[in-house]
Write a protein that holds these residues in place. Sequence first.
Motif, PDB file in Angstrom:
ATOM      1  N   GLU A  73       0.791  -1.229   0.000  1.00 27.93           N
ATOM      2  CA  GLU A  73       0.000   0.000   0.000  1.00 27.93           C
ATOM      3  C   GLU A  73       0.826   1.284   0.000  1.00 27.93           C
ATOM      4  O   GLU A  73       0.564   2.190  -0.793  1.00 27.93           O
ATOM      5  CB  GLU A  73      -0.959  -0.008   1.198  1.00 27.93           C
ATOM      6  CG  GLU A  73      -1.836   1.223   1.299  1.00 27.93           C
ATOM      7  CD  GLU A  73      -2.685   1.191   2.555  1.00 27.93           C
ATOM      8  OE1 GLU A  73      -2.372   1.928   3.513  1.00 27.93           O
ATOM      9  OE2 GLU A  73      -3.667   0.419   2.578  1.00 27.93           O
ATOM     10  N   PRO A 122      -5.466   4.811   4.907  1.00 30.10           N
ATOM     11  CA  PRO A 122      -4.398   4.355   4.012  1.00 30.10           C
ATOM     12  C   PRO A 122      -3.206   5.304   3.985  1.00 30.10           C
ATOM     13  O   PRO A 122      -3.351   6.524   4.089  1.00 30.10           O
ATOM     14  CB  PRO A 122      -5.085   4.308   2.643  1.00 30.10           C
ATOM     15  CG  PRO A 122      -6.535   4.189   2.946  1.00 30.10           C
ATOM     16  CD  PRO A 122      -6.743   4.982   4.200  1.00 30.10           C
ATOM     17  N   LEU A 171      -6.165   2.807  -4.735  1.00 26.26           N
ATOM     18  CA  LEU A 171      -6.295   1.535  -4.026  1.00 26.26           C
ATOM     19  C   LEU A 171      -7.127   0.538  -4.838  1.00 26.26           C
ATOM     20  O   LEU A 171      -6.826  -0.671  -4.837  1.00 26.26           O
ATOM     21  CB  LEU A 171      -6.935   1.761  -2.654  1.00 26.26           C
ATOM     22  CG  LEU A 171      -6.089   2.554  -1.645  1.00 26.26           C
ATOM     23  CD1 LEU A 171      -6.869   2.766  -0.354  1.00 26.26           C
ATOM     24  CD2 LEU A 171      -4.769   1.838  -1.357  1.00 26.26           C
TER      25      LEU A 171
END
Length: 321
Positions: A73, A122, A171
Amino acid sequence: MDAFKGFGKSLTSLGGQIAPMASRTFQYTKEQLGQAEDKTQLPPDYIDLEKRVDALKAVHQKMLAVTSQYAHEPYDYPPNIKETFSDLGRTVSEKVNLLSTATSPAEAQAALTAPPSAKPQPKTFAHALARASLSGSQALHQQHSGAGEDPLATALEKYALAQERVGEARLAQDAQIQSRFLAGWNTTLNTNLSFATRARKGVEKARLTLDAVKARVKGTTWKLGATPRADTLDDHELSNEAQEEIERAEDEFVTQTEEAVGVMKNVLDTPEPLRNLAELISAQAEYHKRAYEILSELAPVIEGLQLEQEANYRKSRENAS
């Protein structure tokens, strides 16, 4: 007695495995030292297939070394920033909603540091931009003492919301790439290409066995520090048993070669890697398209705030003069 018989059979079986292995090892050593007189050559078409498979394997390894970052990520998360637990506690959208109901600086600060409602937010570049923009917006709002809203603070809040949407699009792209590209290319590398490697090893094993058999029955067996015997036998001088042994080794070599050719052709001809690459491009295109749409919607809004501020600035200067 039965135990001893079983042990004896095990030793016999083990010996049967070690002897061919040892002969292949000796043959390989001879070839590496340039002492092998008659090395069976692989067909040119087979060698061409090997080169193509090696190239395909190298492509997969290099591409996966780069694209595997999509499975991590924070691959574009700025390494120089330090965000706290409260910074990552809620989404920018949630914080904006909480701020909209705040009636004092204290309530606004509480909204910014509200306890997390879900997992930490995130760590992507776009999300970091969103959080930094919202923080800056609130800092300006709290220090603004004039009429109306601070135009830069308003713009930063809108930018924060847009960047959060861009981050979510990134994402979504990453998830698609992981399932539609990385999974496929890893399968090709770790399964299909591994099958090809195993088949090629089978060919090399059969070739070494064949050449070792030829060397032994023809009297060209080699020992360390020695040269091959001069009184070697021609094919027509071999016994029937020796000829049959060579033929069996040749049949095994041919069988292994044909099987390897089939496996390698299957790996090279499958359209799966190209299909996976198309999915990678599609996911990237969709992400950039979505990011473009989000920022294109935002740009005229920010430009409108800018033009309004410039007009107010000119008017204030004119009034002052």
